[in-house]
Design a protein around this motif. Structure first.
Motif, mmCIF file in Angstrom:
data_model
loop_
_atom_site.group_PDB
_atom_site.id
_atom_site.type_symbol
_atom_site.label_atom_id
_atom_site.label_comp_id
_atom_site.label_asym_id
_atom_site.label_seq_id
_atom_site.Cartn_x
_atom_site.Cartn_y
_atom_site.Cartn_z
ATOM 1 N N THR A 76 40.320 35.702 42.949
ATOM 2 C CA THR A 76 40.189 37.078 42.425
ATOM 3 C C THR A 76 40.952 38.077 43.285
ATOM 4 O O THR A 76 40.836 39.270 43.076
ATOM 5 N N ASN A 77 41.706 37.583 44.229
ATOM 6 C CA ASN A 77 42.510 38.409 45.137
ATOM 7 C C ASN A 77 41.697 39.374 45.980
ATOM 8 O O ASN A 77 42.187 40.415 46.403
ATOM 9 N N VAL A 78 40.418 39.084 46.149
ATOM 10 C CA VAL A 78 39.599 39.885 47.070
ATOM 11 C C VAL A 78 40.077 39.627 48.495
ATOM 12 O O VAL A 78 40.163 40.504 49.310
ATOM 13 N N ILE A 79 40.410 38.372 48.739
ATOM 14 C CA ILE A 79 41.040 37.993 50.015
ATOM 15 C C ILE A 79 42.506 37.806 49.701
ATOM 16 O O ILE A 79 42.894 36.946 48.911
ATOM 17 N N ALA A 113 29.614 23.307 50.823
ATOM 18 C CA ALA A 113 30.076 23.399 49.436
ATOM 19 C C ALA A 113 29.981 24.834 48.919
ATOM 20 O O ALA A 113 30.905 25.328 48.245
ATOM 21 N N ILE A 114 28.909 25.516 49.224
ATOM 22 C CA ILE A 114 28.733 26.911 48.783
ATOM 23 C C ILE A 114 29.777 27.810 49.436
ATOM 24 O O ILE A 114 30.396 28.645 48.781
ATOM 25 N N LEU A 115 30.005 27.635 50.737
ATOM 26 C CA LEU A 115 31.005 28.452 51.436
ATOM 27 C C LEU A 115 32.405 28.212 50.877
ATOM 28 O O LEU A 115 33.173 29.170 50.670
ATOM 29 N N LEU A 116 32.756 26.953 50.621
ATOM 30 C CA LEU A 116 34.068 26.658 50.032
ATOM 31 C C LEU A 116 34.195 27.271 48.643
ATOM 32 O O LEU A 116 35.249 27.814 48.287
ATOM 33 N N SER A 117 33.134 27.211 47.865
ATOM 34 C CA SER A 117 33.157 27.812 46.522
ATOM 35 C C SER A 117 33.363 29.313 46.607
ATOM 36 O O SER A 117 34.157 29.889 45.839
ATOM 37 N N ILE A 118 32.675 29.957 47.524
ATOM 38 C CA ILE A 118 32.821 31.417 47.692
ATOM 39 C C ILE A 118 34.243 31.754 48.113
ATOM 40 O O ILE A 118 34.859 32.693 47.582
ATOM 41 N N ILE A 119 34.800 31.001 49.041
ATOM 42 C CA ILE A 119 36.171 31.262 49.502
ATOM 43 C C ILE A 119 37.163 31.071 48.361
ATOM 44 O O ILE A 119 38.073 31.889 48.166
ATOM 45 N N ILE A 120 36.999 30.010 47.575
ATOM 46 C CA ILE A 120 37.903 29.765 46.444
ATOM 47 C C ILE A 120 37.800 30.890 45.422
ATOM 48 O O ILE A 120 38.809 31.384 44.905
ATOM 49 N N ILE A 121 36.579 31.341 45.127
ATOM 50 C CA ILE A 121 36.388 32.436 44.167
ATOM 51 C C ILE A 121 37.037 33.716 44.704
ATOM 52 O O ILE A 121 37.736 34.436 43.981
ATOM 53 N N LEU A 122 36.832 34.012 45.986
ATOM 54 C CA LEU A 122 37.408 35.228 46.567
ATOM 55 C C LEU A 122 38.937 35.159 46.601
ATOM 56 O O LEU A 122 39.609 36.154 46.385
ATOM 57 N N LEU A 123 39.480 33.984 46.855
ATOM 58 C CA LEU A 123 40.926 33.833 46.858
ATOM 59 C C LEU A 123 41.503 33.978 45.442
ATOM 60 O O LEU A 123 42.572 34.570 45.248
#
Length: 160
Positions: free
Chosen positions: A155-158, A143-153
């Motif tokens: 904010t256009n970091v990824i 859940a934490i990893l998915l949250s981090i990926i969603i946040i990074l996506l």
């Protein structure tokens, strides 16, 4: 929780005892037996040193065990009940006076059997608790990893 010592006593006379680990259980057991006899209560829990002594007092016979966990009272109670039921079915119990004999000395094997049985149950319970905890850790990590990926996506970091 591990039951490390158990004994059966008639008054202060120990009829059978067994220790799974080294230690001065006999000396402490003698003190606990004296306290149990003074209280004359059916069930007693006494802390002596780093061990918790649980006793069951039925018809002048004291069933005693030592455990290393003060929070678990169910396992020692079930252990003492099983041992007392088996001991009360022993035909030598009806003899008067009831003192140690070869048959009672052989009761150490019965104590060992029940102690080993409870130890195997403990392992199964601990394994089940470990798996339950492990599943929670995996779910939280995902859940934490998915949250981090969603946040990074978002904010256009990824870049998408």
């Amino acid at each position: 929780m591990t039951i490390t010592y158990s004994c059966i006593a008639n008054g202060r006379v120990v009829l059978a005892d067994l220790a799974l680990t080294g230690g001065s259980y006999q000396e402490t057991a003698a003190t606990v037996l004296r306290l149990v006899l003074l209280r004359a209560e059916p069930k007693t829990i006494i802390q002596m040193g780093s061990f918790i002594y649980h006793s069951l007092f039925i018809d002048g016979i004291t069933y005693l065990c030592a455990s290393d966990n003060a929070l678990d009272t169910v396992t020692p109670s079930a252990f003492l009940k099983s041992v007392s039921d088996t001991f009360l079915r022993n035909p030598l119990k009806s003899q008067d006076p009831f003192f140690p004999s070869n048959a009672v000395a052989d009761f150490q094997q019965v104590l060992g059997k029940y102690m080993a049985k409870d130890s195997k149950k403990k392992r199964k319970i601990l394994r089940r608790i470990w798996w339950k905890h492990f599943k929670k850790v995996i779910i939280i990590t995902v859940a934490i990893l998915l949250s981090i990926i969603i946040i990074l996506l978002s904010t256009n970091v990824i870049p998408t």
